[in-house]
Scaffold this active site. Structure first.
Site, PDB file in Angstrom:
ATOM      1  CG  ASP A 132      -3.529  19.578  18.815  1.00  0.00           C
ATOM      2  OD1 ASP A 132      -2.594  18.842  18.452  1.00  0.00           O
ATOM      3  OD2 ASP A 132      -4.728  19.213  18.824  1.00  0.00           O
TER       4      ASP A 132
ATOM      5  CB  CYS B 104       2.569  22.423  -0.737  1.00  0.00           C
ATOM      6  SG  CYS B 104       4.115  22.174   0.133  1.00  0.00           S
TER       7      CYS B 104
END
Length: 701
Positions: free
Chosen positions: A358, A444
């Site tokens: 990650d 978004c």
């Protein structure tokens, strides 16, 4: 009941009209889309059994929870995440679409089941209630007509059981729906939805289709020619759309918009099958272009989340010619890595490197990413600004729970707090990479808690080390080929509308030195760091104490568009460029030729050496040493020249590396016996590349 019978008759007439209209559309189609018209008709006649099963599993995980007292319809245990298996991307899309539709009309569907006495049923366990609700929505959407059975599909026992049960109660179910419509005076079931949801669906249905051109497969001009052959006309803007038209985006030169009504026909084109055109929301293209504008040739980029493979492929298409590498974090399994490699290979991508860790697990000193200069951070967000939520979930590999949030129109404070905390942690981790010069942060979301507040908290945290320049907000630049005006806003933000989805974009870059504090030497050093001054020969002489502070300060100055090599200002303060050296050698040869001709014409002059002394390592032309008999004046001149040369070696630390005092040029002693100038001790020094070569002409004996 007379009322129910009349409504059933009207429903039957509606079914007849819809079927006849679809048949006429199929026959009168002249654009070659008969296949898609037929597919639309098949969709109204039902789905494959696998679509129903997957839609029921998705609905089970996103359905609206109700209190135990008011729960009349009971569902099975949904504590375990469902295992979904899709045949292809199209069936995956249909499954999510069907589950989202059942979610929007969950209350209505439950009321129909209870009013018609279809539920409860002893033969149907609670684990199949989700399947019952999903298939009931599809049955009323087909005007209670029988489903067409596909021969090639594999039957599922649970689906066939629920289907047989619903078909046996079709009349009662249709009557219950008719009573509800009369009670609420509703022309269709869409009126049961809240006004906010209806407006959101209207915006989503009218939203233009956004695609980007894969320049790894086809050039822009060839793509435009292909679209022209297929009957498409290019217009200036979205407002000029008229069916078979398209326009180029004002921010990204490789992004096109098409009318939403052409979605099915576009997806059937070979341009999509060959991955030459790819359907994706514009917000991701904006993030990719803004990151590419910050890169120099050879600079690497880190994509913090695997997210959509389309975003990574778009980044690859923009950087393939700059020798940049793209490091994608978070590819955990080898199966996922193989899947992505196959996708990237099919799309023509070659500069992508997958990392299984990650992003937060990778340290700033990791040797694999030392050449990375930009980080593209697209964190997981609430996503309430997207126009088409299903496409967003499928492309970005997001949780289907986003559908529940979109239906409710908001996100719980607890979930919003968790998302904002994770976003802040990832952004602060990105700011710890010392060699990274810029960070592109894009969401978004419509919430400031995920956008402006996260960026401001990260800038105020002071996580950067003291040895590097701090970050500051800069206006994003999307593309050098874009038609948009340069932005002066520190954030780029769009609200959801009929022509665009919601988007937030911020660019964090290292601070630059003010123009008044940047010297010419710093500019030259940074140009060399970018590789703009090739062939410069430099050595590392001993550092002087008075220049150590200047050297240390300039070594820590970074340009956000630099290639990462630290400027070596001290070396540029001592040496000059090769271009000046070559110019001096050329001029030296020219002077030597001219002087040689003069010597041949005049007798009694000292014979000059024909060879040109090579340029020394210190980039200064040598003075010729004569072994012939010299007059006292000539010997004094030679001693003075040697002293001048010694002083020049000590005074090499001048602040103008292109200005160097060269040895003097002495005109030969007279050209005729009638005009004999007296020996002069005045020397003329020439500076820079325009100066004469270091030739010495002693007076005759």
């Amino acid at each position: 009941m007379p009322g129910s019978e009349s409504n059933l008759v009207s429903l039957h007439e509606d079914v007849t009209n819809v079927t006849s209209n679809l048949s006429e559309m199929k026959i009168s189609d002249e654009k070659g889309s008969v296949g898609k018209r037929t597919m639309a008709l098949i969709e109204k006649n039902g789905y494959h059994d696998s679509v129903y099963i997957n839609a029921a599993k998705i609905f089970q995980s996103i359905r609206t929870e109700k209190c135990q007292e008011g729960m009349l319809v009971r569902y099975g245990d949904d504590s375990v995440s469902p295992m979904l298996t899709f045949k292809d991307e199209y069936s995956q899309y249909l499954s999510h679409e069907l589950a989202f539709s059942a979610l929007k009309y969950q209350d209505l569907l439950e009321e129909i089941l209870l009013d018609s006495c279809v539920y409860p049923c002893q033969s149907i366990p609670d684990e199949l209630t989700s399947l019952l609700v999903v298939m009931l929505y599809d049955l009323q959407d087909r005007k209670f007509q029988a489903r067409e059975i596909f021969d090639e599909e594999e039957p599922v026992a649970e689906v066939r059981k629920i289907e047989h049960y619903l078909n046996s109660f079709r009349t009662k179910l249709a009557a219950a729906l008719a009573r509800w419509r009369i009670k609420h005076d509703a022309l269709s079931i869409e009126y049961v939805l809240p006004e906010t949801i209806r407006k959101q669906e209207q915006r989503a249905s009218a939203l233009p289709l956004c695609v980007w051109i894969n320049t790894l497969k086809i050039s822009l001009q060839d793509l435009f020619s292909e679209l022209k052959k297929k009957g498409f006309t290019r217009v200036k803007s979205v407002s000029d759309f008229n069916h078979y038209t398209y326009c180029v985006d004002q921010h990204c030169h490789d992004v096109l918009f098409f009318p939403s009504s052409l979605k099915e026909e576009l997806l059937n084109l070979d341009l999509f099958a060959d991955c030459k055109l790819l359907l994706q929301d514009k917000s991701r293209s904006l993030a990719v272009h803004s990151a590419q504008a910050l890169l120099n040739a050879g600079d690497d980029i880190i994509v913090a989340h695997v997210g959509s493979h389309l975003t990574i492929a778009h980044m690859s298409a923009l950087t393939i010619h700059s020798m940049s590498r793209i490091f994608v974090c978070g590819v955990k399994s080898s199966a996922k890595a193989d899947e992505l490699r196959n996708l990237f290979s099919h799309m023509g991508c070659k500069n992508i490197h997958l990392l299984h860790e990650d992003f937060t697990e990778i340290g700033p000193t990791d040797p694999r990413i030392q050449e990375a200069k930009v980080i593209l951070l697209l964190p997981q967000c609430s996503g309430l600004g997207v126009g088409n939520p299903i496409d967003f979930i499928l492309n970005e590999h997001r949780d289907a729970g986003l559908l529940r949030d979109l239906f409710q129109g908001s996100v719980s404070e607890e979930k919003l707090s968790i998302l904002a905390e994770r976003q802040l942690s990832e952004l602060m981790h990105a700011m710890k990479f010392n060699k990274v010069q810029a960070i592109v942060y894009c969401t978004c979301s419509i919430y400031p808690e995920e956008n402006e507040l996260v960026v401001k908290k990260a800038l105020d945290s002071g996580v950067e080390e003291n040895q590097v320049q701090p970050y500051r907000l800069v206006p994003p630049v999307f593309s050098t080929c874009s038609n948009s005006e340069p932005s002066t806003e520190t954030f780029f933000k769009t609200e959801p509308s009929e022509i665009s989805s919601g988007c937030f974009l911020a660019v964090l870059a290292r601070e630059k030195d003010s123009p008044e504090n940047v010297s010419v030497q710093d500019i030259l050093a940074r140009a060399a760091a970018k590789g703009l001054l090739d062939g410069i020969g430099v050595e590392k002489p001993k550092e002087k104490a008075k220049n150590q502070k200047v050297t240390q300060r300039t070594q820590h100055r970074h340009n956000i568009t630099g290639s990462g090599t630290e400027p070596k200002t001290a070396e540029f303060l001592r040496y000059r460029t090769v271009s000046n050296i070559k110019a001096e050698v050329c001029v030296s040869k020219a002077v030597n030729t001219k002087q040689q001709k003069n010597v041949n014409r005049t007798k009694g002059y000292v014979q000059l050496k024909k060879s040109v002394s090579p340029v020394s390592g210190t980039a200064l032309p040598k003075v010729l040493k004569h072994t012939s008999h010299l007059s006292p004046v000539g010997k004094a001149y030679e001693r003075q020249t040697s002293a001048r040369k010694a002083r020049a070696q000590k005074e090499r630390l001048v602040l103008k590396p292109v200005e160097i005092v060269l040895p003097p040029v002495i005109t030969p002693y007279g050209r005729s016996q009638r005009n004999k100038p007296k020996p002069s001790n005045c020397f003329h020094g020439w500076t820079g590349a325009k100066g004469w070569a270091g030739r010495m002409f002693p007076p005759p004996v």
